[in-house]
Design a protein around this motif. Sequence first.
Motif, mmCIF file in Angstrom:
data_model
loop_
_atom_site.group_PDB
_atom_site.id
_atom_site.type_symbol
_atom_site.label_atom_id
_atom_site.label_comp_id
_atom_site.label_asym_id
_atom_site.label_seq_id
_atom_site.Cartn_x
_atom_site.Cartn_y
_atom_site.Cartn_z
ATOM 1 N N ARG A 462 -52.151 15.648 6.364
ATOM 2 C CA ARG A 462 -51.034 14.919 5.987
ATOM 3 C C ARG A 462 -50.946 14.881 4.423
ATOM 4 O O ARG A 462 -52.069 15.234 3.844
ATOM 5 C CB ARG A 462 -51.311 13.431 6.510
ATOM 6 C CG ARG A 462 -51.223 12.957 7.866
ATOM 7 C CD ARG A 462 -49.550 13.056 8.422
ATOM 8 N NE ARG A 462 -49.465 12.591 9.541
ATOM 9 C CZ ARG A 462 -48.222 12.189 10.185
ATOM 10 N NH1 ARG A 462 -47.175 12.276 9.524
ATOM 11 N NH2 ARG A 462 -48.310 11.619 11.480
ATOM 12 N N ASP A 463 -49.710 14.451 4.060
ATOM 13 C CA ASP A 463 -49.607 14.362 2.585
ATOM 14 C C ASP A 463 -50.093 12.940 1.973
ATOM 15 O O ASP A 463 -49.155 12.196 2.118
ATOM 16 C CB ASP A 463 -48.281 14.856 2.119
ATOM 17 C CG ASP A 463 -48.085 14.777 0.823
ATOM 18 O OD1 ASP A 463 -49.081 14.502 -0.007
ATOM 19 O OD2 ASP A 463 -47.018 15.687 0.557
ATOM 20 N N THR A 475 -53.713 11.356 11.129
ATOM 21 C CA THR A 475 -53.984 12.469 10.555
ATOM 22 C C THR A 475 -55.064 13.354 11.216
ATOM 23 O O THR A 475 -55.687 12.773 11.935
ATOM 24 C CB THR A 475 -54.195 12.768 8.930
ATOM 25 O OG1 THR A 475 -54.215 13.890 8.559
ATOM 26 C CG2 THR A 475 -55.565 11.966 8.552
ATOM 27 N N ALA A 476 -54.894 14.678 11.267
ATOM 28 C CA ALA A 476 -56.258 15.602 11.467
ATOM 29 C C ALA A 476 -56.876 16.009 10.299
ATOM 30 O O ALA A 476 -56.588 16.151 9.001
ATOM 31 C CB ALA A 476 -55.548 16.781 12.190
ATOM 32 N N LEU A 477 -58.217 16.352 10.484
ATOM 33 C CA LEU A 477 -59.094 17.008 9.717
ATOM 34 C C LEU A 477 -59.638 18.315 10.422
ATOM 35 O O LEU A 477 -59.880 18.454 11.547
ATOM 36 C CB LEU A 477 -60.269 16.298 9.346
ATOM 37 C CG LEU A 477 -60.287 14.925 8.732
ATOM 38 C CD1 LEU A 477 -60.242 13.512 9.796
ATOM 39 C CD2 LEU A 477 -61.128 14.701 7.782
ATOM 40 N N ILE A 652 -50.618 17.343 18.384
ATOM 41 C CA ILE A 652 -50.252 16.503 17.115
ATOM 42 C C ILE A 652 -49.986 17.077 16.032
ATOM 43 O O ILE A 652 -50.101 17.036 14.912
ATOM 44 C CB ILE A 652 -51.424 15.790 16.790
ATOM 45 C CG1 ILE A 652 -52.726 16.353 16.511
ATOM 46 C CG2 ILE A 652 -51.948 14.740 17.821
ATOM 47 C CD1 ILE A 652 -53.866 15.763 15.780
ATOM 48 N N GLY A 653 -48.977 18.150 16.463
ATOM 49 C CA GLY A 653 -48.282 19.076 15.324
ATOM 50 C C GLY A 653 -47.347 18.205 14.334
ATOM 51 O O GLY A 653 -47.368 18.652 13.337
ATOM 52 N N PHE A 654 -47.085 17.170 14.694
ATOM 53 C CA PHE A 654 -46.382 16.151 14.052
ATOM 54 C C PHE A 654 -47.100 15.712 12.813
ATOM 55 O O PHE A 654 -46.857 15.294 11.797
ATOM 56 C CB PHE A 654 -45.713 15.037 14.646
ATOM 57 C CG PHE A 654 -46.640 13.985 15.275
ATOM 58 C CD1 PHE A 654 -47.555 13.047 14.523
ATOM 59 C CD2 PHE A 654 -47.357 14.308 16.537
ATOM 60 C CE1 PHE A 654 -48.293 12.288 15.124
ATOM 61 C CE2 PHE A 654 -48.304 13.530 17.116
ATOM 62 C CZ PHE A 654 -48.902 12.562 16.311
ATOM 63 N N ALA A 655 -48.656 15.720 12.815
ATOM 64 C CA ALA A 655 -49.514 15.275 11.830
ATOM 65 C C ALA A 655 -49.745 16.459 10.929
ATOM 66 O O ALA A 655 -50.672 16.452 10.036
ATOM 67 C CB ALA A 655 -50.719 14.946 12.531
ATOM 68 N N PRO A 657 -47.547 18.492 8.364
ATOM 69 C CA PRO A 657 -46.439 18.964 7.549
ATOM 70 C C PRO A 657 -46.559 20.027 6.868
ATOM 71 O O PRO A 657 -46.481 19.931 5.419
ATOM 72 C CB PRO A 657 -46.071 17.625 6.879
ATOM 73 C CG PRO A 657 -47.396 16.969 6.401
ATOM 74 C CD PRO A 657 -48.225 17.369 7.692
ATOM 75 N N ILE A 658 -46.869 21.078 7.485
ATOM 76 C CA ILE A 658 -47.185 22.444 6.663
ATOM 77 C C ILE A 658 -46.215 22.812 5.792
ATOM 78 O O ILE A 658 -46.473 23.740 4.841
ATOM 79 C CB ILE A 658 -47.720 23.441 7.778
ATOM 80 C CG1 ILE A 658 -48.611 24.429 7.330
ATOM 81 C CG2 ILE A 658 -46.257 24.115 8.457
ATOM 82 C CD1 ILE A 658 -49.627 25.125 8.279
ATOM 83 N N VAL A 659 -44.843 22.612 6.109
ATOM 84 C CA VAL A 659 -43.926 23.093 5.209
ATOM 85 C C VAL A 659 -43.701 22.153 4.071
ATOM 86 O O VAL A 659 -43.503 22.454 2.611
ATOM 87 C CB VAL A 659 -42.562 23.310 5.800
ATOM 88 C CG1 VAL A 659 -41.566 23.668 4.953
ATOM 89 C CG2 VAL A 659 -42.878 24.496 6.762
ATOM 90 N N SER A 660 -43.705 20.751 4.219
ATOM 91 C CA SER A 660 -43.201 19.710 3.077
ATOM 92 C C SER A 660 -44.321 19.531 2.404
ATOM 93 O O SER A 660 -44.158 18.968 1.422
ATOM 94 C CB SER A 660 -42.851 18.470 4.005
ATOM 95 O OG SER A 660 -43.685 17.876 4.474
ATOM 96 N N LYS A 661 -45.629 19.747 2.966
ATOM 97 C CA LYS A 661 -46.712 19.376 2.103
ATOM 98 C C LYS A 661 -47.164 20.586 0.895
ATOM 99 O O LYS A 661 -47.274 21.452 1.406
ATOM 100 C CB LYS A 661 -47.963 19.104 2.874
ATOM 101 C CG LYS A 661 -49.325 18.596 2.186
ATOM 102 C CD LYS A 661 -50.515 18.151 3.073
ATOM 103 C CE LYS A 661 -51.634 17.954 1.970
ATOM 104 N NZ LYS A 661 -52.919 17.654 2.931
ATOM 105 N N LYS A 662 -46.922 20.054 -0.150
ATOM 106 C CA LYS A 662 -47.023 20.930 -1.348
ATOM 107 C C LYS A 662 -48.635 21.377 -1.676
ATOM 108 O O LYS A 662 -48.667 22.482 -1.911
ATOM 109 C CB LYS A 662 -46.266 20.606 -2.638
ATOM 110 C CG LYS A 662 -45.023 19.990 -2.282
ATOM 111 C CD LYS A 662 -44.115 21.168 -1.979
ATOM 112 C CE LYS A 662 -42.671 20.780 -1.608
ATOM 113 N NZ LYS A 662 -42.053 21.578 -0.977
#
Length: 769
Positions: A462-463, A475-477, A652-655, A657-662
């Motif tokens: 997560r961001d 979130t995931a680790l 849990i792909g929703f956790a 945000p691979i595109v929006s997390k900078k």
Amino acid sequence: MTPPPAAGLKAPSPDDVVRVRGGAAEVFALAKGDRLRAIDVEGGQDALFYAFAAEGRDGTALLGLPAGPAGALPDLLAANENAAAVRHRLAGHDLAKASGVALSGPQSAPGEALSLVAPDAMTCLLVVPAAPSTAEAVAPATDYRIEIARADSAARSGGEPAPPLAEPLLDIRIAAATAQTYRVKAGQYIQILDIDGRQCSDFLAFDAALMEQGVECGLDSTATRTLMGRAYPGPGLFSKFFDQQMRPMLEVVQDTCGRHDTFALACTTKYYDDMGYPGHDSCSENFNKVLGPLGLATRPGWPAINFFFNTVVNHDGTIGTDEPWSRPGDYVLMRALTDLVCASSSCADDIDPANGWNPTDIQVRVYGAEHAFPKAIATRMTPDSPPVFTKETAFHARIAPLSRRLVDYRGYWLANSFLADGAVAEYWACREKVAVIDLSALRKFEVLGPDAEALLDHAVTRDITKLAVGQVVYTALCYPHGGMLDDGTVFRLGPQQFRLVCGDPYVGVHLRELAKARGLNAWVRSSTDQLHNISVQGPKSRELLSRIIVTPPTQPSVQELGWFRLTIGRLGHAKGPPVVVSRTGYTGELGYEVWCHPRDGVALWDQVFEAGKPLGVAPMGLEALDMLRIEAGLIFANYEFSDETDPFEAGIGFAVPIVSKKGDFVGREALLKRKAEPQRKLVGLVIEGRESAHHGDPVFAGRARVGVVTSGMRSPILDQTIALARVDVGSSAVGTQIEIGKLDGHQKRLKATVVRLSHYDPDKSRVRA
């Protein structure tokens, strides 16, 4: 002040390792020339070191350490959790005049160490004090690690048994490749201790009263396995050994190894003869030698309980062996349930890995019935970690009278279900009213410091830069290859104060390694023992907590608390015990978690149940929780995810945000590739009929296996048999017909249909209510 390492010293390869728990103290001895390394494992921990040499000399001065103020030690010990044991071991020393040196403090780095050499023999004390903690201001006391490299090899711990648990009635050393008998009365305790590690010990027990009548009635592994439903008993629900008449003989109280065998005989002469070693000692013959004088007929092979013997049943039914898992000092502690004649061996096998190729001695101790050793299973977070026993939570005093179905869950005794109604009734209480479950076994880590945000943002998917104070995020680790280490929730308590709640204690080690590798100024401190929690779940949970939680004007009330938000308040009134309340849960229902210091646990439990009486509140165990989370499509470690499963495959792909997390994070590059080319997907299944699927059942599309069931159940509210499964993406579309294999996967199939996740309330309207 942190003294500098002694010049030219390298970290020793330790002969002895002493773990000093946060809030405790430990005494240990140094001989002349011994090398010591004292390590602040997590950093930021106060620690005071004292040394007492012969003739009243100050050992800290001999070591060249700057002496601190004298007179503080009695007060330190007064607040210490094991003060009585420390005072006993320091009898004869003037504690009031002792001066200690501070080894570390709030700014010490994780892993910071002091190294020194003892110029003379001395008795040492390390005190790790605990600062006051509350739910909203946790100051966790964390562990210290003492490593000692002995100058004299004869003084090393190897070859000498660990100290006894209490004053023993019997203390017997069983030399390698021998056996001995001994008598134990009902209620007394037997400790079988592996002195040097990787050494098997066969164990026999006979009913003493029947033996005096000439009747042989002994411990029976087949009866034990049948009645316990386990290969070998362990502390907790399945703890008893039975005799041939199916009467209980012994109860396992503590086990620091957790890997034994009850499949085979004690080693026999025939085994060694067939392997080409005629005349080799065997445990069965050694038993014949010591049991014969007691009137027992000899046997070519004795069926025994083989403690520390590492056997495995292979997929084809064959039985194999490997080196034992036991380490030096590992033991099994049992309580006799009747008067017994016992026999123990130290296994003679040196021709295969059974004893690590090198038979060593076994220690047997018997303790009086007046002792009350707690039931516990030992676990190690990493292979070199000291064993940690199962603990009781802050709510144990209230839960234990209501349930005898306590299980070890991640190092804590939690209720599987309660005696009053059972798991199904507990499930309905959560779905229709309100239920309370102890989830104190969740691991909590305080992530603090100027770079705390940067550390967490790099560690989780997560961001974290978008997380507001008072907000919680799931979130995931991940590992660098994209597989999941764990999932969890991050609480933002302040600009530089975060709390990570997860399941795996190794997450703390992982975060500290990341901080060190990236040069981040952040501390990761374990706070699990200073922060226990109950989950209050169900449609009436808001009403219940609103009656007992008081919040200041600067914090939202329970009524105002949004989903995945937290508030800090008090229990009962403005001066009541402090608590943190988060609108989170694991049931798919409206619900909250309430976090408190362990000293306030009983008060919290009592007020929740008093306020909840008119609402139909009920205690809930892990079994009902598992039913609820499966219906809600919530994932569980080593079922829906593992280090071989990425967050997309775990549902849990929703956790991520691979595109929006900078910012970069661990596993990002691997997850980009995995998302672009998905192979497997977590889906819901509805199964025809009433027969349940279970974790590990294969999923088929025709002849081909296309997935595996991760969790399954019969849903009370849906009146359907449902499951979660990880399947090939080609079989993951809603409406796809598949089959679940039973037996060998082909002789019997259960028809199933892929459905939308979650099975119950997929839009999460209830949890958002």
